[in-house]
Scaffold this active site. Structure first.
Site, PDB file in Angstrom:
ATOM      1  N   SER A  97       0.811  -1.217   0.000  1.00 19.73           N
ATOM      2  CA  SER A  97       0.000   0.000   0.000  1.00 19.73           C
ATOM      3  C   SER A  97       0.843   1.266   0.000  1.00 19.73           C
ATOM      4  O   SER A  97       0.292   2.371   0.003  1.00 19.73           O
ATOM      5  CB  SER A  97      -0.909   0.007   1.228  1.00 19.73           C
ATOM      6  OG  SER A  97      -0.162   0.211   2.406  1.00 19.73           O
ATOM      7  N   THR A 231      -1.840   2.989   3.539  1.00 16.52           N
ATOM      8  CA  THR A 231      -1.058   4.215   3.617  1.00 16.52           C
ATOM      9  C   THR A 231      -0.295   4.161   4.916  1.00 16.52           C
ATOM     10  O   THR A 231      -0.695   3.445   5.819  1.00 16.52           O
ATOM     11  CB  THR A 231      -2.039   5.419   3.721  1.00 16.52           C
ATOM     12  OG1 THR A 231      -2.807   5.489   2.537  1.00 16.52           O
ATOM     13  CG2 THR A 231      -1.344   6.738   3.941  1.00 16.52           C
ATOM     14  N   THR A 249       1.634   7.066   0.422  1.00 13.30           N
ATOM     15  CA  THR A 249       0.721   5.990  -0.003  1.00 13.30           C
ATOM     16  C   THR A 249       0.862   5.668  -1.481  1.00 13.30           C
ATOM     17  O   THR A 249       1.320   6.508  -2.264  1.00 13.30           O
ATOM     18  CB  THR A 249      -0.738   6.430   0.242  1.00 13.30           C
ATOM     19  OG1 THR A 249      -1.612   5.321   0.051  1.00 13.30           O
ATOM     20  CG2 THR A 249      -1.163   7.543  -0.681  1.00 13.30           C
ATOM     21  N   ARG A 259      -5.778   9.396 -10.430  1.00 11.05           N
ATOM     22  CA  ARG A 259      -6.589   9.592  -9.208  1.00 11.05           C
ATOM     23  C   ARG A 259      -5.671   9.972  -8.059  1.00 11.05           C
ATOM     24  O   ARG A 259      -4.626   9.357  -7.845  1.00 11.05           O
ATOM     25  CB  ARG A 259      -7.347   8.308  -8.877  1.00 11.05           C
ATOM     26  CG  ARG A 259      -8.159   8.357  -7.571  1.00 11.05           C
ATOM     27  CD  ARG A 259      -7.380   7.834  -6.380  1.00 11.05           C
ATOM     28  NE  ARG A 259      -8.205   7.726  -5.176  1.00 11.05           N
ATOM     29  CZ  ARG A 259      -7.729   7.473  -3.954  1.00 11.05           C
ATOM     30  NH1 ARG A 259      -6.426   7.333  -3.772  1.00 11.05           N
ATOM     31  NH2 ARG A 259      -8.528   7.380  -2.931  1.00 11.05           N
ATOM     32  N   THR A 282      -5.705   7.486   7.267  1.00 13.54           N
ATOM     33  CA  THR A 282      -5.596   6.412   6.279  1.00 13.54           C
ATOM     34  C   THR A 282      -7.012   5.916   6.008  1.00 13.54           C
ATOM     35  O   THR A 282      -7.910   6.139   6.814  1.00 13.54           O
ATOM     36  CB  THR A 282      -4.709   5.244   6.767  1.00 13.54           C
ATOM     37  OG1 THR A 282      -5.308   4.663   7.924  1.00 13.54           O
ATOM     38  CG2 THR A 282      -3.306   5.694   7.110  1.00 13.54           C
ATOM     39  N   GLY A 283      -7.185   5.232   4.902  1.00 11.54           N
ATOM     40  CA  GLY A 283      -8.512   4.746   4.543  1.00 11.54           C
ATOM     41  C   GLY A 283      -9.028   5.515   3.346  1.00 11.54           C
ATOM     42  O   GLY A 283      -8.246   6.146   2.623  1.00 11.54           O
TER      43      GLY A 283
HETATM   44  N1  ASP Z   1      -6.039   7.400   2.068  1.00 10.56           N
HETATM   45  C1  ASP Z   1      -5.400   6.756   0.956  1.00 10.56           C
HETATM   46  C2  ASP Z   1      -6.033   7.225  -0.317  1.00 10.56           C
HETATM   47  O1  ASP Z   1      -7.235   7.390  -0.360  1.00 10.56           O
HETATM   48  C3  ASP Z   1      -5.486   5.290   0.966  1.00 10.56           C
HETATM   49  C4  ASP Z   1      -5.473   4.630   2.314  1.00 10.56           C
HETATM   50  O2  ASP Z   1      -5.067   5.184   3.276  1.00 10.56           O
HETATM   51  O3  ASP Z   1      -5.865   3.478   2.454  1.00 10.56           O
HETATM   52  O4  ASP Z   1      -5.332   7.326  -1.293  1.00 10.56           O
END
Ligand code: ASP
Length: 387
Positions: A97, A231, A249, A259, A282-283
């Site tokens: 990730s 991330t 990330t 994106r 994160t997320g």
């Molecule tokens: N926040 C990150 C993104 O949307 C991905 C993640 O943290 O899982 O690119």
């Protein structure tokens, strides 16, 4: 669709899809005995201290934040400390990730996003959609230190990196490439053997044709069925109360080329105010961008909320965007992390579990002893998020 059913679906047809994940519902079954969630093995957030120095990160930084702590203990700069920690994760081919080995976009190219903020000098740097440069947190710091800009994206960021002496090289590993091929096979009949092939019945067999690739198969099938995000966010305060942060990330796997998520967005994936504290996320970045989570949390802490309360307020705003509809909210995960200048830290997650439904959501903390995981405070005390 349950995990087992889903896996079998993929094994026989290589046709698991993200769309299947969108039907995922909140878990209604009790937790399996022996799971972390059931055993309460991870300390609860009430243990959050106010000691300095301290460094915290998303859970995937557990093995790395000790390196940041070493920098802090030697009197180093807080931004150098967080970048030292996340660089270990960016270099790790097994973290799919972040950085090298990060899962690619739909064209098979890994594109990285990162940001940094330095509290003492009130500066920021960020890069987005960068190809072929693995240490993008350091690249964001280089933007901050050596240019008059805050954010550089895409091909311009790659060229800037090369000019600044970063190595230009493929970010693909055998595993990330195979995962991408498996995803292609799941989305297009043209990327799998036809009916005239001996491999037609067991379509996956052609891809997983060595013992090593076979050992990755279950994991890759999960990655294909549920395009993962992932991330590392890392925040540190030193003995003097100086504070910095970074977020880095590879973003959402199989994303549309170009994106950009929340990680490089100053005020969303990261925000630091040297007088107050720092926050990151994160997320699912799209949800965070809509509420400017990092900035919201720091402003909440300025008004007197604890780091955990401030993270919960950010989650409240995300839930409100969906009128608290848990069914729609359960299609994603999001986590916030916060640290104030006094060394008090906290974290909250939308759901009680992490991406692995048997595990309590957690984050990593190091305040001088050993790095350890702490529980995130859940906004919904239920199991949720796409499986
Ligand atoms: N926040 C990150 C993104 O949307 C991905 C993640 O943290 O899982 O690119």
């Amino acid at each position: 669709m349950g995990l087992w059913t889903r896996r079998k679906f993929f094994l026989t047809s290589l046709a698991g899809s993200a769309a299947a994940g969108a039907t995922s519902m909140l878990a209604k079954t009790p937790l399996a005995k022996g799971s972390e969630l059931a055993s309460g093995k991870i300390p609860t957030p009430s243990a959050a201290s106010g000691k300095r120095p301290v460094i915290i990160s998303s859970a995937n930084g557990l093995h790395a934040i000790g390196h940041g702590m070493e920098v802090l203990l030697k009197g180093g700069d807080t931004l150098d400390a967080v970048v030292a920690a996340v660089t270990i994760v960016e270099d790790d081919p097994n973290d799919t990730s972040v950085g090298y080995g990060g899962l690619p976009n739909e064209d098979g190219e890994t594109e990285l996003d990162a940001s940094v903020m330095h509290g003492p000098t009130r500066r920021a740097g960020s890069v987005a959609s960068v190809r072929r440069i693995k240490n993008v947190s350091l690249l964001a710091k280089t933007v901050m230190e050596r240019t008059n800009h805050v954010m550089i994206v895409g091909e311009g960021a790659r060229r800037f990196a090369v000019d600044e002496g970063f190595i230009d090289a493929s970010l693909a590993t055998e595993k990330s490439r195979l995962a991408w091929l498996a995803w292609k096979a799941s989305t297009s009949v043209n990327w799998r053997p036809g009916t005239d092939s001996p491999e037609w019945k067991e379509r996956a067999a052609g891809l997983f044709d060595t013992p090593e690739k076979q050992s990755w198969r279950a994991e890759i099938e999960q990655l294909v069925a549920h395009p993962p995000t992932g991330t590392i966010n890392c925040l540190a305060v030193n003995e003097k109360g100086e504070i910095s942060g970074t977020t880095t990330t590879s973003g959402l796997a199989w994303k549309i080329a170009g994106r950009v998520g929340d990680s490089p967005i100053i005020g969303a994936g990261l925000y630091v105010d040297g007088e107050v504290g720092a926050a990151g996320s994160t997320g699912k970045g799209e949800e965070n961008i809509k509420i400017c989570g990092g900035h919201t949390i720091v402003e909440m802490m300025r008004q007197g909320k604890s780091p955990t309360e401030a993270c919960l307020e950010a989650l409240h705003r995300i839930a409100r965007n969906y009128k608290n509809d848990k069914k729609r909210l359960s299609t994603f995960h999001i986590f916030f992390y916060a640290l104030n200048v006094d060394g008090v830290y906290g974290s909250a997650s939308l759901w009680r579990n992490t991406y692995d439904r048997s595990k309590h959501s957690s984050y990593a903390v190091h305040d001088g002893g050993e790095a350890r995981l702490m529980e995130c405070t859940p906004y919904f005390d239920e199991i949720g998020g796409d499986e």
